[in-house]
Design a protein around this motif. Sequence first.
Motif, PDB file in Angstrom:
ATOM      1  N   GLY A  22      -4.314   0.874   6.116  1.00 28.12           N
ATOM      2  CA  GLY A  22      -4.737   2.130   5.754  1.00 28.12           C
ATOM      3  C   GLY A  22      -6.035   2.791   6.308  1.00 28.12           C
ATOM      4  O   GLY A  22      -6.675   2.268   7.156  1.00 28.12           O
ATOM      5  N   GLY A  23      -6.245   4.112   6.086  1.00 28.91           N
ATOM      6  CA  GLY A  23      -7.446   4.640   6.878  1.00 28.91           C
ATOM      7  C   GLY A  23      -7.015   5.287   8.143  1.00 28.91           C
ATOM      8  O   GLY A  23      -8.233   5.517   8.904  1.00 28.91           O
ATOM      9  N   SER A  24      -5.668   5.243   8.668  1.00 31.95           N
ATOM     10  CA  SER A  24      -5.656   5.749   9.826  1.00 31.95           C
ATOM     11  C   SER A  24      -5.582   7.317   9.959  1.00 31.95           C
ATOM     12  O   SER A  24      -5.384   8.058   8.848  1.00 31.95           O
ATOM     13  CB  SER A  24      -4.131   5.482  10.088  1.00 31.95           C
ATOM     14  N   GLU A  30     -14.315  -2.474   8.038  1.00 33.03           N
ATOM     15  CA  GLU A  30     -15.247  -1.204   8.446  1.00 33.03           C
ATOM     16  C   GLU A  30     -15.330  -0.972   9.875  1.00 33.03           C
ATOM     17  O   GLU A  30     -15.502   0.398  10.400  1.00 33.03           O
ATOM     18  CB  GLU A  30     -16.423  -1.471   7.728  1.00 33.03           C
ATOM     19  N   GLU A  31     -15.347  -1.941  10.840  1.00 26.61           N
ATOM     20  CA  GLU A  31     -15.469  -1.635  12.238  1.00 26.61           C
ATOM     21  C   GLU A  31     -14.113  -1.154  12.956  1.00 26.61           C
ATOM     22  O   GLU A  31     -14.031  -0.807  14.129  1.00 26.61           O
ATOM     23  CB  GLU A  31     -15.891  -2.890  12.930  1.00 26.61           C
ATOM     24  N   ILE A  32     -13.097  -1.388  12.079  1.00 25.67           N
ATOM     25  CA  ILE A  32     -11.601  -1.082  12.744  1.00 25.67           C
ATOM     26  C   ILE A  32     -11.625   0.322  13.014  1.00 25.67           C
ATOM     27  O   ILE A  32     -11.841   1.158  11.980  1.00 25.67           O
ATOM     28  CB  ILE A  32     -10.550  -1.692  11.912  1.00 25.67           C
ATOM     29  N   GLY A  33     -11.167   1.153  14.136  1.00 25.09           N
ATOM     30  CA  GLY A  33     -11.296   2.304  14.496  1.00 25.09           C
ATOM     31  C   GLY A  33     -10.285   3.053  13.627  1.00 25.09           C
ATOM     32  O   GLY A  33      -9.038   2.525  13.548  1.00 25.09           O
ATOM     33  N   ARG A  34     -10.200   4.260  13.484  1.00 29.35           N
ATOM     34  CA  ARG A  34      -9.183   5.070  12.666  1.00 29.35           C
ATOM     35  C   ARG A  34      -7.846   5.249  13.249  1.00 29.35           C
ATOM     36  O   ARG A  34      -6.954   5.519  12.714  1.00 29.35           O
ATOM     37  CB  ARG A  34      -9.828   6.267  12.151  1.00 29.35           C
ATOM     38  N   LEU A  58      -3.874  -1.479  13.620  1.00 28.04           N
ATOM     39  CA  LEU A  58      -4.147  -2.166  12.347  1.00 28.04           C
ATOM     40  C   LEU A  58      -4.282  -1.335  11.439  1.00 28.04           C
ATOM     41  O   LEU A  58      -3.944  -1.553  10.045  1.00 28.04           O
ATOM     42  CB  LEU A  58      -5.551  -2.938  12.495  1.00 28.04           C
ATOM     43  N   ARG A  59      -4.544  -0.020  11.341  1.00 27.20           N
ATOM     44  CA  ARG A  59      -4.735   0.873  10.187  1.00 27.20           C
ATOM     45  C   ARG A  59      -3.319   1.334   9.610  1.00 27.20           C
ATOM     46  O   ARG A  59      -3.386   2.029   8.742  1.00 27.20           O
ATOM     47  CB  ARG A  59      -5.658   2.112  10.869  1.00 27.20           C
ATOM     48  N   GLU A  60      -2.339   1.136  10.504  1.00 25.83           N
ATOM     49  CA  GLU A  60      -0.987   1.428  10.061  1.00 25.83           C
ATOM     50  C   GLU A  60      -0.870   0.593   8.663  1.00 25.83           C
ATOM     51  O   GLU A  60       0.132   0.867   7.958  1.00 25.83           O
ATOM     52  CB  GLU A  60       0.067   1.315  11.048  1.00 25.83           C
ATOM     53  N   ARG A  98       0.768  -1.308   0.165  1.00 23.68           N
ATOM     54  CA  ARG A  98      -0.206  -0.057   0.030  1.00 23.68           C
ATOM     55  C   ARG A  98       0.889   1.246  -0.049  1.00 23.68           C
ATOM     56  O   ARG A  98       0.530   2.115  -0.718  1.00 23.68           O
ATOM     57  CB  ARG A  98      -0.938  -0.003   1.448  1.00 23.68           C
ATOM     58  N   THR A  99       2.004   1.242   0.771  1.00 23.06           N
ATOM     59  CA  THR A  99       2.697   2.527   1.111  1.00 23.06           C
ATOM     60  C   THR A  99       3.953   2.771   0.146  1.00 23.06           C
ATOM     61  O   THR A  99       4.367   3.792  -0.152  1.00 23.06           O
ATOM     62  CB  THR A  99       2.850   2.691   2.588  1.00 23.06           C
ATOM     63  N   ARG A 100       4.377   1.485  -0.205  1.00 24.52           N
ATOM     64  CA  ARG A 100       5.885   1.502  -0.850  1.00 24.52           C
ATOM     65  C   ARG A 100       5.588   0.744  -2.405  1.00 24.52           C
ATOM     66  O   ARG A 100       6.805   0.925  -2.972  1.00 24.52           O
ATOM     67  CB  ARG A 100       6.942   0.794  -0.200  1.00 24.52           C
TER      68      ARG A 100
END
Length: 553
Positions: A547-549, A534-538, A542-544, A451-453
Motif C-alpha cells: 500500500g501507499g503507491s 517508511e524508506e520504500i519509495g511511493r 513493493l508499494r503495489e 489489503r485490497t480484496r
Amino acid sequence: MGEEYVTLKINGEEKNYKKGTLYLDIAEEYQKDYQDDIVLVTLDNRLCELHKKADKDGELKFVTTADAAGRKAYRRSLTLLLQKALYHLLGKKKSVIRVMHCISQAYYCELVEYGKPDEALLQRVKEEMLRMAEEKLPIEKSSMGLDEAVALFHELGMTDKERLFRYRRSSNVNIYSLDGYLDYFYGYMVAHTGYLKYFDLRLYDDGFVLMFPNENTKKVAEFKPSVKHFDTLNSAREWSQTMGVGTIGALNDAIAQGRMQEMILVQEALMEKKIGELAQKIASSQHHKFVMIAGPSSSGKTTFSHRLSIQLATLGLHPYPLGLDDYYHSREKCPKDENGNYDFECLEALDVELFNQDMQALLHGETVELPTFNFKTGKREYKGRTLKLGEGDILVIEGIHGLNDKLSYTLPKESKFKIFISALTQINVDEHNYLPTTDGRLIRRIVRDARTRNTTAQETIAMWDSVRRGEEKYIFPFQDSADVMFNSGLIYELAVLKSYAEPLLFGIEKTAPEYMEAKRLLKFLDYFLPVPSEEIGRNSILREFIGGSTFHV
C-alpha cells in the motif's frame, strides 16, 4: 504392567498400534494402497517425519511424493545425498557446492573449489548416489544448541549457515546426518536413502543440474531450461553478490549494520535505470505500437507498466495503459473448468476477436471506444473511453496472455514488443537451500489481497495451487518468446513484507487445511530481521503490495 496402545484414524478407520511404533512401519503397511511413495505423515494436521514414533491418538494421513510437502522433502533429501556423494569422492574442500537456482524441475549447482565439472565426474557422482540409495542409509535428525550449531557450521566451512543462525531466535537447531555427513535443511526429509532412486545429473553452463521427477514421481522430468530465465536469475544473483547480500544471513548483517536505506536507494535506482533502458529500446523502433506485458501472479505488472509508461513519456512518446481484463467475455460466456467453476485464466475467457478488431482499428488510425469490465456485474461496459493512436502514441498492454500470439494474431509481429516480468529471487537461504521464487510471490499476494480484496491468508493459500497451475499452462510456456525478461524482485522485500504477512498467517487456525503451509511460511519469515516500510519509495513495485503507491494499484 501391560503394553500401551495409541488409536490412529487412518483412511476413515480406527486402528490400534503399540505406543512407540515408527510412522515408517505404519507407512510401509499402507504403501500398497498408494501409487506414489509415502515419505511423510500428518497427525492431526501436523507434519511429521517417518522416523517419529506414534505416541498419541489422532488422525493420521500419508504424504506422498505427489504432494507438495512430499515433493519438497524428496528434493531436499536428494540434495543431501548429492552432497554426501561429492564429499566421499572429492574430499572436504573440493566438494563444496552451491545450490543456486531451480530451473525446469532441476536444481542448478556449482562446485565452488573444484571448478567446472565434466561428464566423467557426474557419472561417478551418480553411481555413488545410486549405491547409497541401494543401501537404504538412514537420514537421521538430531537437535543441538544454537551456539554449538554455529560452531559446527564454522568448522564445516558452511559460512552462510553460520551467519544465518546468528540471528536465530530459537535455542536449538535440527541437524541432519547421512552416514556421518552433517548439514541443516529448511524443511523435513525422507527416512532413508532408499526413496532416492529417481534423479539424473547433467552438465549445464558452468555447473550441472540435479534433475527430479515431476507429475510422474518415478520418472525424471525432461529438462527444458529457459535460457532467458536462467540468464536473468544469474544476473540477479551476481548483483546481490556485488552488494554483499547473497544470502539471508548477509542481508540480516546489512540490516543490523544500518545499511538498508542505502541498499533500498541503490536497488530502486538500478530498477529505474533498467526500466529507462527498456523504454529506450522500445522507442528506438518506429514500428512498435503495442508493448505486451505478461507475467505470473504478484509480479508487479501494474506498477511496472506505469513506470515504463512514464519512461516512455520522457522520450516524447504518448503511452496509453490498457488491461486485458477489460476484454473478458461477459460472465455467462466464460468457459468453465473441470470442476464447473469459471476459468478466468484461459485465453478463451477473453474476447479475442473484439480485441483484435479494436487493435487493428487503432493501428489504422481509427477512433475506438475501449471497453471496461465490471467485475461486480460480470459484464463488459462502455463509458465513453475513446482512443486514437497518433504518430508518437503507443499502447502498454498488461495481462497474463500478453505474450501469446493467439491473443494478438492479426497484429504485425514488428508492431509488438513483448516483456515477461517475474519476481525472481536474488538471495538464497544459505549454500544448500535456495529461496523459492514462488514463496516470495505467494507472500506478496497474501499481503496485497488482504489489503485490497479483504481476502484472508487462508483463502489466498487455498487458491494458490490453482493459480500456479494456470501459470504453468498459460504464462511460463511463452516466456522465451519475450523480447526482454524483467526481474521485479527486490533483495530486501521479504524483510519488509514480514511485518505485514506474519499477523495474517498467525490468523489461520490449526485445524485448517492451510495451516501447515502457513506454519512453513512463518518459519521461513522468521529467518529475516524486519525492515520498516517508511524508506520504500511511493513508486516502488513493493508499494503495489503493502500500500501507499503513487499509482492506482
